[in-house]
Design a protein around this motif. Structure first.
Motif, PDB file in Angstrom:
ATOM      1  N   SER A  22       0.840  -1.194   0.000  1.00 25.27           N
ATOM      2  CA  SER A  22       0.000   0.000   0.000  1.00 25.27           C
ATOM      3  C   SER A  22       0.871   1.239   0.000  1.00 25.27           C
ATOM      4  O   SER A  22       1.865   1.311   0.722  1.00 25.27           O
ATOM      5  N   GLY A  24       0.154   4.025   1.251  1.00 23.41           N
ATOM      6  CA  GLY A  24      -0.101   4.845   2.429  1.00 23.41           C
ATOM      7  C   GLY A  24      -1.396   5.629   2.302  1.00 23.41           C
ATOM      8  O   GLY A  24      -2.161   5.469   1.346  1.00 23.41           O
ATOM      9  N   GLU A  27      -7.038   4.694   5.575  1.00 23.38           N
ATOM     10  CA  GLU A  27      -7.909   3.628   5.103  1.00 23.38           C
ATOM     11  C   GLU A  27      -9.371   4.068   5.155  1.00 23.38           C
ATOM     12  O   GLU A  27      -9.714   5.042   5.819  1.00 23.38           O
ATOM     13  N   SER A  37      -9.015   0.594   0.438  1.00 26.85           N
ATOM     14  CA  SER A  37      -8.323  -0.272   1.391  1.00 26.85           C
ATOM     15  C   SER A  37      -9.042  -1.601   1.571  1.00 26.85           C
ATOM     16  O   SER A  37      -8.391  -2.637   1.788  1.00 26.85           O
ATOM     17  N   TYR A  41      -6.805  -4.690   0.991  1.00 29.12           N
ATOM     18  CA  TYR A  41      -6.457  -5.474   2.176  1.00 29.12           C
ATOM     19  C   TYR A  41      -7.176  -6.822   2.213  1.00 29.12           C
ATOM     20  O   TYR A  41      -6.700  -7.760   2.871  1.00 29.12           O
ATOM     21  N   THR A 150       1.807  -1.066   4.620  1.00 30.15           N
ATOM     22  CA  THR A 150       1.431   0.231   4.088  1.00 30.15           C
ATOM     23  C   THR A 150       2.546   1.230   4.340  1.00 30.15           C
ATOM     24  O   THR A 150       3.190   1.219   5.398  1.00 30.15           O
ATOM     25  N   SER A 151       2.833   2.081   3.339  1.00 32.91           N
ATOM     26  CA  SER A 151       3.854   3.115   3.439  1.00 32.91           C
ATOM     27  C   SER A 151       5.195   2.479   3.808  1.00 32.91           C
ATOM     28  O   SER A 151       5.742   1.698   3.037  1.00 32.91           O
ATOM     29  N   THR A 207       6.782   5.001  -1.726  1.00 40.58           N
ATOM     30  CA  THR A 207       5.350   5.190  -1.480  1.00 40.58           C
ATOM     31  C   THR A 207       5.000   6.675  -1.399  1.00 40.58           C
ATOM     32  O   THR A 207       5.869   7.534  -1.491  1.00 40.58           O
ATOM     33  N   ARG A 241      -0.471   7.267  -2.762  1.00 37.88           N
ATOM     34  CA  ARG A 241      -1.286   7.079  -1.557  1.00 37.88           C
ATOM     35  C   ARG A 241      -2.661   6.552  -1.939  1.00 37.88           C
ATOM     36  O   ARG A 241      -3.162   6.787  -3.032  1.00 37.88           O
ATOM     37  N   GLY A 244      -2.546   0.621  -4.174  1.00 37.02           N
ATOM     38  CA  GLY A 244      -1.642  -0.461  -3.826  1.00 37.02           C
ATOM     39  C   GLY A 244      -1.511  -1.497  -4.910  1.00 37.02           C
ATOM     40  O   GLY A 244      -2.104  -1.398  -5.993  1.00 37.02           O
TER      41      GLY A 244
END
Length: 277
Positions: A22, A24, A27, A37, A41, A150-151, A207, A241, A244
């Motif tokens: 991801s 970042g 979410e 997200s 996810y 993430t990030s 990211t 951002r 992903g």
């Protein structure tokens, strides 16, 4: 100082499960199945129950103080898919904690690991070579579990990890391709490490990519990594951002609200790194 010798001994880990990266950003809310997200996810959960106990156990790893949102989020995703999910946060802030079986031992029994955002340099400094890293590898390499992040958690997964903790921006490297911001704040060596998780072979991930104007930063880091490691084929992956990648084998699916940028040196590419330029 001279460049370090090529790291011919370093190979990417063998990953058979799903890799989720991801870029970042916040979410979506619990209950919003249209959120970027949720769509990204859920790939962590859909990788499945690797030990056959009927529950997908997600170990959420962080150094910073954490709320229960991300664990609640994964468990809610499970309910929407009809898959029981048990998510637990492990806040591991020191090497001593990362080597404490009482704290990190249960990570080895997870079906998936997810690295939160923060500082990938701190993850490297405190987790590299520890029992925690061994347990992460057990989940991902031995049992085929999913790995997400993430990030900073996404950047930590690449074979060429920009995790020296320097506050490097594109202007730094575009002004001086040998800027000290490409070095590691902790020891002054290279800030691009090849001895961490290595789940995404041959790649360097950045990211918040478009939002923070990081194309120049990624190109400079790729050039240094390629020169230091005699690895001109590095694939740069810049993830915006709230966007992903879900990766299975050699296939990557872009999921989210923005773009993913792929950069790779070719036979027609000139790579020039002159100090001060």
């Amino acid at each position: 100082s001279p460049a370090p010798p090529p790291r011919a001994d370093v190979a990417a880990a063998a990953v058979t499960g799903t890799i989720v990266l991801s870029g970042g950003g916040a979410e979506g809310d619990v209950g919003d199945t249209a959120a970027w997200s949720y769509r990204l996810y859920r790939k962590v959960v859909e990788n499945g129950d690797t030990d056959g106990d009927g529950v997908v156990r997600v170990a959420v790893l962080t150094i910073d103080a954490s709320t229960s949102f991300i664990t609640d989020y994964f468990e809610w995703i499970g309910t929407t898919l009809g898959i029981p999910v048990d998510a637990t946060v492990y806040q591991v802030t020191t090497q001593a904690q990362a080597n404490d079986p009482a704290l990190v031992g249960p990570v080895a029994n997870a079906d998936a690991v997810f690295l939160k955002g923060g500082d990938q340099g701190a993850y490297y400094d405190q987790w590299n070579g520890t029992l925690l890293e061994t347990h992460i590898r057990t989940v991902v390499e031995t049992r085929g579990g999913a790995v997400g992040g993430t990030s900073a958690g996404a950047m930590s997964q690449s074979q060429f990890c920009l995790c020296g903790s320097a506050d490097l921006i594109s202007a730094d490297v575009m002004t001086d391709s040998h800027t000290s911001y490409l070095n590691d704040v902790s020891d002054g060596g290279s800030g691009i490490h090849t001895d961490f998780l290595n789940f995404l072979g041959g790649a360097l991930v950045d990211t918040h990519f478009t939002e923070r104007g990081r194309l120049g930063r990624m190109l400079g880091a790729m050039a240094k990594a390629a020169q230091d490691n005699a690895a001109p084929g590095i694939l740069g992956i810049g993830i915006e951002r709230q966007t992903g990648l879900s990766i299975q084998g050699s296939v990557a699916q872009v999921i989210g609200n923005g773009d993913v940028t792929f950069v790779q040196q070719t036979a027609a590419t000139s790579r020039v790194r002159t100090p001060g330029k």
